[in-house]
Design a protein around this motif. Structure first.
Motif, PDB file in Angstrom:
ATOM      1  N   ALA A  77      -9.688  -3.699  -1.022  1.00 60.92           N
ATOM      2  CA  ALA A  77      -9.387  -2.522  -2.525  1.00 60.92           C
ATOM      3  C   ALA A  77      -9.653  -1.400  -1.922  1.00 60.92           C
ATOM      4  O   ALA A  77     -10.751  -0.898  -1.959  1.00 60.92           O
ATOM      5  CB  ALA A  77      -9.943  -3.166  -3.554  1.00 60.92           C
ATOM      6  N   LEU A 127      -4.837  -3.928  -1.954  1.00 63.85           N
ATOM      7  CA  LEU A 127      -4.473  -3.242  -3.205  1.00 63.85           C
ATOM      8  C   LEU A 127      -5.155  -1.966  -3.286  1.00 63.85           C
ATOM      9  O   LEU A 127      -6.108  -1.663  -2.557  1.00 63.85           O
ATOM     10  CB  LEU A 127      -5.038  -4.127  -4.187  1.00 63.85           C
ATOM     11  CG  LEU A 127      -4.218  -5.561  -4.433  1.00 63.85           C
ATOM     12  CD1 LEU A 127      -4.893  -6.283  -5.596  1.00 63.85           C
ATOM     13  CD2 LEU A 127      -2.892  -5.257  -4.669  1.00 63.85           C
ATOM     14  N   ASP A 128      -4.391  -1.086  -4.179  1.00 66.41           N
ATOM     15  CA  ASP A 128      -4.780   0.315  -4.317  1.00 66.41           C
ATOM     16  C   ASP A 128      -5.809   0.474  -5.532  1.00 66.41           C
ATOM     17  O   ASP A 128      -5.591  -0.099  -6.624  1.00 66.41           O
ATOM     18  CB  ASP A 128      -3.554   1.173  -4.566  1.00 66.41           C
ATOM     19  CG  ASP A 128      -3.840   2.462  -4.655  1.00 66.41           C
ATOM     20  OD1 ASP A 128      -2.768   3.316  -5.396  1.00 66.41           O
ATOM     21  OD2 ASP A 128      -4.670   3.176  -4.339  1.00 66.41           O
ATOM     22  N   THR A 129      -6.680   0.974  -5.379  1.00 70.31           N
ATOM     23  CA  THR A 129      -7.855   1.472  -6.187  1.00 70.31           C
ATOM     24  C   THR A 129      -7.749   2.862  -6.914  1.00 70.31           C
ATOM     25  O   THR A 129      -8.130   3.370  -7.790  1.00 70.31           O
ATOM     26  CB  THR A 129      -9.381   1.405  -5.984  1.00 70.31           C
ATOM     27  OG1 THR A 129      -9.513   2.442  -4.887  1.00 70.31           O
ATOM     28  CG2 THR A 129      -9.330   0.073  -5.325  1.00 70.31           C
ATOM     29  N   ALA A 184      -7.391  -3.979  -9.870  1.00 71.87           N
ATOM     30  CA  ALA A 184      -6.979  -4.334  -8.365  1.00 71.87           C
ATOM     31  C   ALA A 184      -7.938  -5.838  -8.080  1.00 71.87           C
ATOM     32  O   ALA A 184      -7.443  -6.614  -7.584  1.00 71.87           O
ATOM     33  CB  ALA A 184      -7.169  -3.445  -7.321  1.00 71.87           C
TER      34      ALA A 184
END
Length: 391
Positions: free
Chosen positions: A43, A84-86, A96
């Protein structure tokens, strides 16, 4: 003569069981296929102000995953990284990580940026999933719970070292500290302040700025009025070049030190001659310290056309899948499920990992690691080695 099929050789009861299994396999094909692979989560900020650095770190980690799989993976099983994008935003990070834990069912996830690391720690602890912090520097990351560990040294390692170096080797008696008023800045600034004071130096200015600020004139004028002979900047990588530029524009010419977040080619590109004399910490070997790092940077130049942003951070991100793979390989050999609880137990049983780009690390009882501290300085438009101040 034609051989009978597998099913035709089975008795009626066995045939029914075999058909039922086949139907189950067909209806759950994805789930069954995933049993031949091991997942972990990553993340990181893929968008927003920190994306320049987050995307390079993801690329480094993916290179490592590809290399691990090319070498046989986890005892022949594939290692998969779910990214996944934070946005380096705590709330987005919570979303995320919740998905990584509840949907992707990873036993371990990797993240960075102190605010995000702290925000998602309860998710790791409540679900007994290991969180590996790789890049956050706030000292209290070490106190976030049983399932949170850092593989990247915290601020009390490199900032204590650079503060002591400024006060002793550089002979600086008066320091000013300028820091971003968030999780990244406050705890780390306090470490520098206390270490410089302990080394018989005096803190003559201690100024915070809002993380959304674009004009830093106010705190810089207060610092100029205090007449320090060194300034330590503890900001985000995105705005640090602007802070330094404004300091130079205001006629502040004393040396500026910072942490490894500013150790990247972008700083020099953005500042030009204003970057001369800036000193940064690095917690990983450089190209002159380890042949593997030289090859790694050469690959960036060949495939991407530049050095990575935040070189030391990308080295740690490259190495982290190797740590994950070592633990999963051990679990697989023992026939143990890749649960978060088992991952934590096995990770602590192994304890010491010899990694490709950062060398040997040992997970300590306080959930931290310790590493040598390299200092680098901008000279002649390039980052150059300055000193080794840790062990």
């Amino acid at each position: 003569m034609t051989q009978p099929s597998t099913f035709s050789r089975l008795g009626p009861g066995a045939l029914v069981s075999a058909l039922a299994f086949a139907l189950l396999a067909a209806s759950h094909g994805v789930a069954l296929a995933q049993q031949a692979a091991y997942k972990f989560g990553l993340a990181m900020p893929l968008s927003g102000g920190q994306a320049l650095y987050g995307n390079d770190q993801v690329k480094a980690a993916q290179w490592a995953v590809d290399a691990i799989n090319a070498a046989g993976g986890i005892n022949g099983k594939k290692l998969e990284m779910v990214v996944l994008d934070t946005q380096a935003d705590p709330q987005v990070g919570i979303q995320a990580v919740t998905r990584l834990v509840s949907v992707d069912k990873v036993p371990v996830f990797v993240t960075a940026w102190s605010g995000v690391v702290k925000a998602v720690a309860p998710i790791a602890n409540d679900n007994k999933v290991v969180e590996l912090s790789v890049g956050a520097s706030s000292p209290d990351v070490a106190q976030l719970g049983d399932y949170v560990y850092t593989t990247f040294p915290l601020a009390d390692v490199d900032l204590r070292a650079v503060a002591e170096y400024a006060a002793t080797a550089m002979g600086k008696k008066k320091a000013a500290v300028l820091f971003v008023n968030n999780e990244t800045g406050t705890g780390s600034a306090a470490v520098y302040r206390d270490a410089f004071t302990k080394a018989k130096g005096e803190i003559v200015a201690y100024e915070a700025y809002d993380q959304k600020a674009t004009d830093f004139t106010g705190p810089l004028l207060k610092i100029r009025a205090a007449s320090p002979d060194v300034i330590h900047l503890q900001g985000l990588v995105s705005e640090s070049p602007q802070v330094i530029a404004q300091a130079r524009q205001l006629g502040i010419t004393v040396p500026i030190t910072s942490y490894s977040g500013i150790y990247n080619p972008k700083l020099i590109e953005q500042l030009g001659s204003a970057a001369e004399g800036v000193i940064a910490t690095s917690l990983a070997p450089g190209v002159d310290d380890l042949p593997a790092v030289k090859d790694y940077v050469a690959r960036w130049q060949k495939e991407v056309g530049r050095a990575p942003n935040g070189l030391p951070y990308t080295q740690y991100l490259y190495d982290t899948p190797y740590l994950v793979a070592a633990v999963l390989t051990s679990l697989d050999k023992k026939g143990l499920a890749a649960s978060g609880e088992n991952f934590r137990t096995e990770m602590l049983a192994i304890r010491t990992f010899d990694l490709p780009l950062t060398g040997k690390i040992t997970l300590l009882d306080d959930h931290t690691v310790n590493k040598p501290v390299y200092l680098v300085e901008v000279k002649g438009g390039k980052w150059m080695p300055k000193a080794l101040v840790g062990k």
